[in-house]
Design an enzyme around this catalytic site. Sequence first.
Site, mmCIF file in Angstrom:
data_model
loop_
_atom_site.group_PDB
_atom_site.id
_atom_site.type_symbol
_atom_site.label_atom_id
_atom_site.label_comp_id
_atom_site.label_asym_id
_atom_site.label_seq_id
_atom_site.Cartn_x
_atom_site.Cartn_y
_atom_site.Cartn_z
ATOM 1 N N THR A 33 110.619 81.651 66.413
ATOM 2 C CA THR A 33 111.320 81.995 65.167
ATOM 3 C C THR A 33 110.354 82.649 64.186
ATOM 4 O OG1 THR A 33 112.693 80.036 65.471
ATOM 5 C CG2 THR A 33 112.696 81.016 63.275
ATOM 6 N N HIS B 222 83.536 86.190 39.408
ATOM 7 C CA HIS B 222 84.244 86.720 38.247
ATOM 8 C C HIS B 222 84.360 88.233 38.378
ATOM 9 C CE1 HIS B 222 85.583 87.106 34.115
ATOM 10 N NE2 HIS B 222 84.687 88.083 33.955
HETATM 11 P P1 FAD Z 1 110.144 78.062 66.972
HETATM 12 O O1 FAD Z 1 109.308 79.049 66.272
HETATM 13 O O2 FAD Z 1 111.587 77.992 66.598
HETATM 14 O O3 FAD Z 1 109.996 78.355 68.536
HETATM 15 C C1 FAD Z 1 110.736 77.663 69.464
HETATM 16 C C2 FAD Z 1 110.778 78.494 70.732
HETATM 17 O O4 FAD Z 1 111.328 77.711 71.766
HETATM 18 C C3 FAD Z 1 111.663 79.730 70.615
HETATM 19 O O5 FAD Z 1 110.924 80.860 71.012
HETATM 20 C C4 FAD Z 1 112.828 79.443 71.561
HETATM 21 O O6 FAD Z 1 113.320 80.611 72.194
HETATM 22 C C5 FAD Z 1 112.171 78.505 72.577
HETATM 23 N N1 FAD Z 1 113.102 77.601 73.256
HETATM 24 C C6 FAD Z 1 114.018 76.782 72.695
HETATM 25 N N2 FAD Z 1 114.634 76.035 73.639
HETATM 26 C C7 FAD Z 1 114.091 76.397 74.824
HETATM 27 C C8 FAD Z 1 114.295 75.973 76.160
HETATM 28 N N3 FAD Z 1 115.154 75.000 76.448
HETATM 29 N N4 FAD Z 1 113.579 76.569 77.133
HETATM 30 C C9 FAD Z 1 112.680 77.544 76.834
HETATM 31 N N5 FAD Z 1 112.439 77.966 75.591
HETATM 32 C C10 FAD Z 1 113.129 77.394 74.580
HETATM 33 N N6 FAD Z 1 107.174 78.958 58.117
HETATM 34 C C11 FAD Z 1 105.990 79.173 57.512
HETATM 35 O O7 FAD Z 1 105.048 78.410 57.728
HETATM 36 N N7 FAD Z 1 105.804 80.249 56.672
HETATM 37 C C12 FAD Z 1 106.802 81.117 56.396
HETATM 38 O O8 FAD Z 1 106.610 82.073 55.630
HETATM 39 C C13 FAD Z 1 108.073 80.910 56.998
HETATM 40 N N8 FAD Z 1 109.096 81.754 56.765
HETATM 41 C C14 FAD Z 1 110.287 81.550 57.399
HETATM 42 C C15 FAD Z 1 111.335 82.434 57.145
HETATM 43 C C16 FAD Z 1 112.553 82.269 57.770
HETATM 44 C C17 FAD Z 1 113.676 83.228 57.491
HETATM 45 C C18 FAD Z 1 112.715 81.191 58.706
HETATM 46 C C19 FAD Z 1 114.021 81.003 59.427
HETATM 47 C C20 FAD Z 1 111.686 80.313 58.962
HETATM 48 C C21 FAD Z 1 110.464 80.476 58.300
HETATM 49 N N9 FAD Z 1 109.408 79.603 58.522
HETATM 50 C C22 FAD Z 1 108.216 79.802 57.883
HETATM 51 C C23 FAD Z 1 109.536 78.432 59.416
HETATM 52 C C24 FAD Z 1 108.884 78.736 60.764
HETATM 53 O O9 FAD Z 1 109.475 79.880 61.324
HETATM 54 C C25 FAD Z 1 109.063 77.536 61.676
HETATM 55 O O10 FAD Z 1 108.569 76.383 61.030
HETATM 56 C C26 FAD Z 1 108.304 77.736 62.984
HETATM 57 O O11 FAD Z 1 108.753 78.883 63.661
HETATM 58 C C27 FAD Z 1 108.493 76.503 63.888
HETATM 59 O O12 FAD Z 1 107.778 76.695 65.063
HETATM 60 P P2 FAD Z 1 108.184 75.972 66.419
HETATM 61 O O13 FAD Z 1 107.149 76.382 67.396
HETATM 62 O O14 FAD Z 1 108.433 74.552 66.161
HETATM 63 O O15 FAD Z 1 109.616 76.583 66.814
#
Ligand code: FAD
Length: 461
Positions: free
Chosen positions: A39, A436
Amino acid sequence: MKYDITFIGGGPGGYVAAIKASLEGLKVALVEKKKVGGTCLHAGCIPTKTLLSGTDIIRTLKIAKDFGINVSDFSFDYSKMKLRKDAVVETLWKGVTGLLKAHKVDVYHGHGSFVSPTQIKVLGTDTTLIETKNVVIATGSVAASIPICGVDGKIIHDSTTILQMTALPKKLIILGAGYIGCEFASLFSELNVNVSMVEFLPGIVWTQGKSISKMLTDAFLKKKIELLCNVKAQECKTTESSVELSLSNGSKVHGDMLLVSVGRKPYTKDLNLNAAGIATDEHGFITVDNKMRTSVPGVFAIGDVTGLSMLAHTASHQGIIAAEVVAGKNVTMQYDSIPAVIFTHPEIATVGLSLAQAKEKGFQADSAIFPLTALGKARAANDTEGQVEIISERTTGRILGAFMVGHDAGNLIAEMTLAISNELTLECISETIHAHPTLSEAWMEAAQIAQGHPIHLPPRR
Ligand code: FAD
């Protein structure tokens, strides 16, 4: 295939941890159903901040004449801004793909699900059964929805579909004024879109505390963003080109597009958590301890799917902890110095405790505020909007929290993050020589105020 550790999900949690696990000498697999980067890279942090970088330029052009620079006319083309955003994402995605390869992480493209705690079935481009000693669930979150507004990707968007839009609406309604809704409000209002925000809570970014909410409210009202708080959306009607939202106070709000931004929910669809017996809380988030262990030995969870802070850098750090625990290290995840940035204009950054939180936790705490108007660099760059605040323990001077509203707050909060995570005191900051003229001097000045010897403000009476 047999692995020491298998990651399901290749977002900033999964891919960073997979690389770390490989550096720890483990044999590593990563299963990703869409594109590595998750994401954050494809529909979150990076695309939004790339678009927001464009609005920084627009804002500079708008005030150029205050610096004696005549810009007779300028315009922007949103479809080109979107193309640039896509190109930045593509470049970074190729970088992550290359890094995983260089670190010898075996990437499987497909949907991963549990057969048992040590067996992961992959279905997709790669279809296989992975045998593994440990599993890390890093499947992230998806946008939450509300029943009255079905996302169609044309008139009604969520935070993912709106990033694919190529032409701007004239009037955008944003339902939900958390940090994601507010970043989009800031972005689109700078692009001359007429924005109305509808929020159920008493104020925007309300969970950040009253003073942050008030500062952003004042800034948004100056930008003519309409804020409708303390109201619930009850009905949503759409035509081919318009949307009407009926609110609980009897009024209606109209627009030609609606962004639904009402939070995020854990993504565990078809993961078959039951096959492994993994416990979740009442909202579906996977429960973990401070070593990122789930209820099942050998199965870990990290990132948004745990619901513990829902930021990219938290996901990455949790992942590093999980990888190190599997490698046999005695490490734990700490949550008291995680910075959070809201990339609105003005930018907002926080770390640690607010004054109210510090007092609730039983600290004898004080706060000191330094306004950016009193800084030479802020005046030179015309970035005088905002302030910094340091919260410290009265007896020891230990820094407990900090927040900043103003230009580059997201970068500047790093100094306070370092201070809190290393238990530094006001003295450490006030006696550190800050270059500064820079905005970072604001922290030194605030620390001096807290110690009762302000230099660039009159003494307290
Ligand atoms: P994700 O990034 O959601 O990744 C999960 C991955 O798992 C995905 O690629 C998905 O396809 C894969 N997946 C899911 N289920 C399966 C499965 N069963 N088998 C195989 N693959 C699977 N955070 C910040 O720190 N700074 C920011 O500026 C910021 N801006 C944001 C703006 C927006 C609009 C949004 C929506 C979020 C933002 N975030 C920000 C939050 C950040 O994107 C998330 O906290 C972060 O992406 C979480 O990481 P993750 O690895 O937990 O999950």
